[in-house]
Design a protein around this motif. Structure first.
Motif, PDB file in Angstrom:
ATOM      1  N   LYS A 182       0.830  -1.210   0.000  1.00 21.49           N
ATOM      2  CA  LYS A 182       0.000   0.000   0.000  1.00 21.49           C
ATOM      3  C   LYS A 182       0.860   1.254   0.000  1.00 21.49           C
ATOM      4  O   LYS A 182       0.492   2.274  -0.592  1.00 21.49           O
ATOM      5  CB  LYS A 182      -0.929  -0.009   1.212  1.00 21.49           C
ATOM      6  CG  LYS A 182      -2.012  -1.072   1.139  1.00 21.49           C
ATOM      7  CD  LYS A 182      -2.881  -1.055   2.388  1.00 21.49           C
ATOM      8  CE  LYS A 182      -3.961  -2.134   2.311  1.00 21.49           C
ATOM      9  NZ  LYS A 182      -4.809  -2.160   3.526  1.00 21.49           N
ATOM     10  N   LEU A 183       2.014   1.180   0.653  1.00 17.48           N
ATOM     11  CA  LEU A 183       2.881   2.352   0.710  1.00 17.48           C
ATOM     12  C   LEU A 183       3.615   2.584  -0.597  1.00 17.48           C
ATOM     13  O   LEU A 183       3.738   3.730  -1.047  1.00 17.48           O
ATOM     14  CB  LEU A 183       3.901   2.194   1.848  1.00 17.48           C
ATOM     15  CG  LEU A 183       4.872   3.368   2.054  1.00 17.48           C
ATOM     16  CD1 LEU A 183       4.123   4.612   2.527  1.00 17.48           C
ATOM     17  CD2 LEU A 183       5.976   2.989   3.038  1.00 17.48           C
ATOM     18  N   ALA A 187       2.844   4.067  -5.918  1.00 16.27           N
ATOM     19  CA  ALA A 187       3.879   4.999  -6.379  1.00 16.27           C
ATOM     20  C   ALA A 187       4.655   4.425  -7.558  1.00 16.27           C
ATOM     21  O   ALA A 187       5.092   5.177  -8.444  1.00 16.27           O
ATOM     22  CB  ALA A 187       4.830   5.328  -5.238  1.00 16.27           C
ATOM     23  N   PHE A 188       4.828   3.104  -7.591  1.00 19.44           N
ATOM     24  CA  PHE A 188       5.496   2.468  -8.727  1.00 19.44           C
ATOM     25  C   PHE A 188       4.738   2.773 -10.017  1.00 19.44           C
ATOM     26  O   PHE A 188       5.329   3.125 -11.045  1.00 19.44           O
ATOM     27  CB  PHE A 188       5.582   0.959  -8.492  1.00 19.44           C
ATOM     28  CG  PHE A 188       6.215   0.196  -9.630  1.00 19.44           C
ATOM     29  CD1 PHE A 188       7.591   0.085  -9.722  1.00 19.44           C
ATOM     30  CD2 PHE A 188       5.429  -0.404 -10.609  1.00 19.44           C
ATOM     31  CE1 PHE A 188       8.183  -0.610 -10.780  1.00 19.44           C
ATOM     32  CE2 PHE A 188       6.008  -1.094 -11.666  1.00 19.44           C
ATOM     33  CZ  PHE A 188       7.384  -1.201 -11.746  1.00 19.44           C
ATOM     34  N   VAL A 189       3.404   2.649  -9.967  1.00 16.29           N
ATOM     35  CA  VAL A 189       2.569   2.958 -11.129  1.00 16.29           C
ATOM     36  C   VAL A 189       2.639   4.450 -11.452  1.00 16.29           C
ATOM     37  O   VAL A 189       2.727   4.851 -12.615  1.00 16.29           O
ATOM     38  CB  VAL A 189       1.114   2.522 -10.868  1.00 16.29           C
ATOM     39  CG1 VAL A 189       0.214   2.898 -12.048  1.00 16.29           C
ATOM     40  CG2 VAL A 189       1.046   1.026 -10.592  1.00 16.29           C
ATOM     41  N   ALA A 376      -1.559   9.818   0.114  1.00 17.80           N
ATOM     42  CA  ALA A 376      -1.165  10.739  -0.955  1.00 17.80           C
ATOM     43  C   ALA A 376      -0.160  11.773  -0.460  1.00 17.80           C
ATOM     44  O   ALA A 376       0.652  12.279  -1.244  1.00 17.80           O
ATOM     45  CB  ALA A 376      -2.396  11.434  -1.525  1.00 17.80           C
ATOM     46  N   PHE A 377      -0.220  12.078   0.837  1.00 15.38           N
ATOM     47  CA  PHE A 377       0.719  13.060   1.408  1.00 15.38           C
ATOM     48  C   PHE A 377       2.097  12.451   1.673  1.00 15.38           C
ATOM     49  O   PHE A 377       3.031  13.175   1.997  1.00 15.38           O
ATOM     50  CB  PHE A 377       0.158  13.625   2.716  1.00 15.38           C
ATOM     51  CG  PHE A 377      -1.027  14.533   2.521  1.00 15.38           C
ATOM     52  CD1 PHE A 377      -0.856  15.884   2.258  1.00 15.38           C
ATOM     53  CD2 PHE A 377      -2.309  14.029   2.581  1.00 15.38           C
ATOM     54  CE1 PHE A 377      -1.948  16.722   2.070  1.00 15.38           C
ATOM     55  CE2 PHE A 377      -3.419  14.857   2.401  1.00 15.38           C
ATOM     56  CZ  PHE A 377      -3.235  16.199   2.138  1.00 15.38           C
ATOM     57  N   ILE A 382       8.140   8.302   0.142  1.00 15.77           N
ATOM     58  CA  ILE A 382       8.179   7.199  -0.824  1.00 15.77           C
ATOM     59  C   ILE A 382       9.235   7.471  -1.890  1.00 15.77           C
ATOM     60  O   ILE A 382      10.003   6.579  -2.262  1.00 15.77           O
ATOM     61  CB  ILE A 382       6.792   7.029  -1.467  1.00 15.77           C
ATOM     62  CG1 ILE A 382       5.762   6.630  -0.417  1.00 15.77           C
ATOM     63  CG2 ILE A 382       6.843   6.005  -2.588  1.00 15.77           C
ATOM     64  CD1 ILE A 382       4.338   6.683  -0.905  1.00 15.77           C
ATOM     65  N   ALA A 383       9.271   8.701  -2.377  1.00 14.06           N
ATOM     66  CA  ALA A 383      10.253   9.066  -3.405  1.00 14.06           C
ATOM     67  C   ALA A 383      11.673   8.911  -2.874  1.00 14.06           C
ATOM     68  O   ALA A 383      12.584   8.515  -3.614  1.00 14.06           O
ATOM     69  CB  ALA A 383      10.012  10.495  -3.868  1.00 14.06           C
ATOM     70  N   PHE A 384      11.870   9.219  -1.593  1.00 14.07           N
ATOM     71  CA  PHE A 384      13.196   9.051  -0.986  1.00 14.07           C
ATOM     72  C   PHE A 384      13.609   7.582  -1.027  1.00 14.07           C
ATOM     73  O   PHE A 384      14.749   7.251  -1.368  1.00 14.07           O
ATOM     74  CB  PHE A 384      13.179   9.573   0.450  1.00 14.07           C
ATOM     75  CG  PHE A 384      14.480   9.371   1.177  1.00 14.07           C
ATOM     76  CD1 PHE A 384      15.610  10.076   0.806  1.00 14.07           C
ATOM     77  CD2 PHE A 384      14.571   8.461   2.217  1.00 14.07           C
ATOM     78  CE1 PHE A 384      16.820   9.888   1.476  1.00 14.07           C
ATOM     79  CE2 PHE A 384      15.764   8.270   2.900  1.00 14.07           C
ATOM     80  CZ  PHE A 384      16.895   8.988   2.518  1.00 14.07           C
TER      81      PHE A 384
END
Length: 413
Positions: A182-183, A187-189, A376-377, A382-384
């Motif tokens: 879920k985390l 974000a991969f998509v 979403a916040f 996640i990007a890190f």
């Protein structure tokens, strides 16, 4: 210091405004297979090719869904047992008999991997060679971990036939059940769509090309035109490489057509060269991946396997990623904190605005995967993590461990 931080934040904000306005509306999820028409005026012959290596756990579900497709035309499944050690072929044969379609399944025992091929693509090549005896109009390339909606193939064929497409592909719904899925999986998509905006991919006049390997329908004519699977035999990101080859083939034919017209305009007017290389990529809300990624380590390995490949093994692109990702994703929340600590509300406000813009962009994907809106916040964090995965991918490549999958390693030569 405050002026420098504000300048960096304004740069980050400008980048986000540019992405939202000029990056092909990548954040929108309006390219979905299930919202297209499915009327079939003809019934092309289709052969599915399924490479399978040690998939005994998942093959009963995935193969059953494939054999039970509601496609009314001629349809055969070629499962290539890629030297499995867990009786994958036996399970597959049992599934075919259980659903009453043993004649529709053809099990191919894979031969040794030759030099210069990736394991998956060599299995696909063997499947295509055997399936070619049926003279199919389309090859349906899919993975052994995909559970197909009963109408998936019918919709793909209808899409290809109605819009005269050479390749139709859907990014299936990835599994999103555990905390780490879920985390990180939505974000991969999201990042994939940012790299390859679907509306750009689907625009025949835009050079951007991509596909999702779990579900690709490609016409036999298009595959022959590009020279077959062997032209991408070493590709680790084989789906996007295949899509690029198909889409580029249009440009080559058009260039040839223009040259011929200059030499013999009358002949080409009588026998025009048809448009080639049209592809389509979208999402599926019903067909799904069974592959579990229930830990950080499994997702990390999945991303690190090809992240540096995505950067063309370029140290300069890697450096740009290591600088750009923090600037785009980490700067906004950091500026919110620094602005509050320094009582510099200009920095805090611009940071908050940037954070809200990326949250706005990410929210449709979070909603598509039915995750908590609050996730979403979390895109900066996640990007890190994805940045660290990309760095690790480069380190693995430099250590000779790049591209490891299913017990094989494919070093770049």
């Amino acid at each position: 210091m405050g002026v420098i931080v504000l300048g960096l934040m304004l740069l980050s904000l400008t980048i986000w405004l540019g992405l939202l306005c000029f990056r092909g509306q990548f954040w929108r999820l309006d390219q979905q297979l299930e919202i297209t028409e499915t009327q079939l005026e003809s019934l092309p012959v289709v052969c599915a090719v399924v490479p399978a290596r040690n998939e005994a756990e998942l093959i009963p579900t995935s193969l059953r869904s494939l054999l039970l497709q509601d496609y009314p035309g001629s349809f055969n499944v070629f499962l290539v047992d890629d030297r499995s050690t867990d009786r994958t072929a036996n399970f597959a044969e049992g599934v075919a008999h259980a659903v009453g379609k043993p004649q529709q399944l053809h099990i191919i025992s894979g031969v040794s991997l030759p030099s210069g091929w990736s394991g998956k693509l060599w299995a696909v090549e063997q499947g295509i060679q055997n399936a070619s005896k049926f003279a199919p109009d389309y090859f349906f390339l899919t993975d052994a971990d995909i559970e197909h909606d009963v109408s998936n193939l019918r919709r793909l064929v209808a899409k290809a036939e109605q819009e005269n497409l050479d390749l139709v592909s859907v990014m299936v719904r990835l599994r999103c059940e555990s905390f780490w899925e879920k985390l990180l999986i939505p974000a991969f998509v999201f990042f994939f769509q940012k790299l390859y905006p679907f509306c750009w991919v689907n625009n025949p006049n835009n050079p951007t090309a991509a596909a999702a390997g779990g579900s690709i329908l490609i016409s036999r004519e298009a595959l022959e035109r590009i020279g077959g699977i062997q032209v991408i035999r070493q590709a680790l990101i084989d789906d996007c490489t295949l899509a690029m080859a198909v889409k580029k083939s249009r440009g080559a034919r058009e260039q040839e057509s223009r040259g011929n017209k200059e030499n013999n305009h009358a002949h080409n007017a009588q026998y025009p060269i048809p448009s080639q290389g049209r592809i389509w990529l979208g999402l599926s809300s019903l067909t799904r991946s069974l592959r579990p990624y229930d830990s950080l380590a499994t997702i990390w390995d999945m991303v690190a396997r090809t992240a540096y490949t995505q950067l063309n093994y370029s140290p300069l692109l890697l450096l740009g990623t290591l600088v750009g990702m923090p600037l785009i994703y980490l700067a906004p929340p950091v500026c919110v904190i620094l602005g509050a600590v320094w009582s510099n509300w200009a920095i805090a406000f611009t940071g908050l605005l940037g954070w809200l813009l990326m949250t706005f962009a990410y929210y449709p994907t979070i909603r598509f995967y039915k995750c908590s809106p609050w996730l979403a916040f979390s895109l900066p964090a996640i990007a890190f993590l994805y940045t660290l995965m990309t760095l690790d991918s480069a380190l693995r490549h430099w250590q000779g461990r790049g591209g490891a999958w299913k017990g094989r390693v494919y070093p770049v030569k």
